[in-house]
Design an enzyme around this catalytic site. Sequence first.
Site, PDB file in Angstrom:
ATOM      1  N   HIS A   1       5.251  -8.678 -15.371  1.00  0.00           N
ATOM      2  CA  HIS A   1       4.793  -8.688 -13.976  1.00  0.00           C
ATOM      3  C   HIS A   1       4.508  -7.319 -13.374  1.00  0.00           C
ATOM      4  O   HIS A   1       4.097  -7.234 -12.220  1.00  0.00           O
ATOM      5  CB  HIS A   1       5.811  -9.438 -13.102  1.00  0.00           C
ATOM      6  CG  HIS A   1       7.188  -8.829 -13.109  1.00  0.00           C
ATOM      7  ND1 HIS A   1       8.167  -9.197 -12.220  1.00  0.00           N
ATOM      8  CD2 HIS A   1       7.757  -7.881 -13.900  1.00  0.00           C
ATOM      9  CE1 HIS A   1       9.268  -8.528 -12.455  1.00  0.00           C
ATOM     10  NE2 HIS A   1       9.044  -7.719 -13.473  1.00  0.00           N
ATOM     11  N   HIS A   2       4.753  -6.225 -14.110  1.00  0.00           N
ATOM     12  CA  HIS A   2       4.497  -4.885 -13.564  1.00  0.00           C
ATOM     13  C   HIS A   2       3.100  -4.357 -13.894  1.00  0.00           C
ATOM     14  O   HIS A   2       2.703  -3.323 -13.369  1.00  0.00           O
ATOM     15  CB  HIS A   2       5.536  -3.888 -14.078  1.00  0.00           C
ATOM     16  CG  HIS A   2       6.935  -4.171 -13.640  1.00  0.00           C
ATOM     17  ND1 HIS A   2       7.279  -4.343 -12.316  1.00  0.00           N
ATOM     18  CD2 HIS A   2       8.080  -4.335 -14.357  1.00  0.00           C
ATOM     19  CE1 HIS A   2       8.583  -4.587 -12.229  1.00  0.00           C
ATOM     20  NE2 HIS A   2       9.089  -4.593 -13.450  1.00  0.00           N
ATOM     21  N   GLY A   3       2.374  -5.028 -14.770  1.00  0.00           N
ATOM     22  CA  GLY A   3       1.047  -4.561 -15.135  1.00  0.00           C
ATOM     23  C   GLY A   3       0.105  -4.532 -13.938  1.00  0.00           C
ATOM     24  O   GLY A   3       0.039  -5.495 -13.176  1.00  0.00           O
TER      25      GLY A   3
END
Length: 265
Positions: A131-133
């Site tokens: 989810h950090h991309g």
Amino acid sequence: MRPIYIFGEDETSYRFHEDHPFNPLRLELTTSLLIAAGKLSKSECVSPPLASVEALALVHDFDYIEAVQAAAAGELSTLKANKFGLGTEDTPIFPTIHEGAARLVGGTIHALDLVASGKAERAFHVGGGLHHGMRRKASGFCVYNDAAVAIAHVRKQYGSRVLYVDTDAHHGDGVQWLFYDDDDVMTLSIHETGRYLFPGTGMVTERGNGKGYGYSWNVPVDAFTQDDSFLTCYETVLREACEWFKPDIILTQNGADAHVFDPLT
């Protein structure tokens, strides 16, 4: 109807190096435990497809995707790698970086496809949750954002309204920012407050922008929050979000690092 379980041995190709804390061994251990416990049979495991460049480009810029492919081939300069958040301590470069990341994206796309098309009520992709991309930058172990790509896919293919619920200890920043202006995607994150923990975002004041204002909900909790308090937050805010937003599909990112014994939090 039993949930569809998505896992293939080729997903373990998303492996930075042996000493990196984000180790795909956890996928194999989880799957083997479920099989040993009689909750899953090996024949029920569905191998994920490889996400196409066109699918990745639903949220990621083409020059970023090309940079990841070049990194995999050993053809990316250090300067360009740094520009895209690649080759860092968190997200080092490895030979299968593009294929491994695209495989994880393919699994989450397949999960949402099954639900959106009515072929399944629930699907679980054990390898998902990067989810950090960001649109053009790797961050926090995440090269491509599988959740965001899958959401964009079902928005395009089915017009589904998607509620994204993130209970990872770290704020779901990449998904939030990618849909910050969108009123057909609602993001809800319960996480350890960014005052202490990466990525330092997820304040209650982050509400969305433009027509997406009010569609971004954040519940930052303090370190060492106990079970009862966490569950009260989850049950209250999830119920209110569903009643207000009325989603067609709910996508959850269930980060195991919210556990009290996780070494990173």
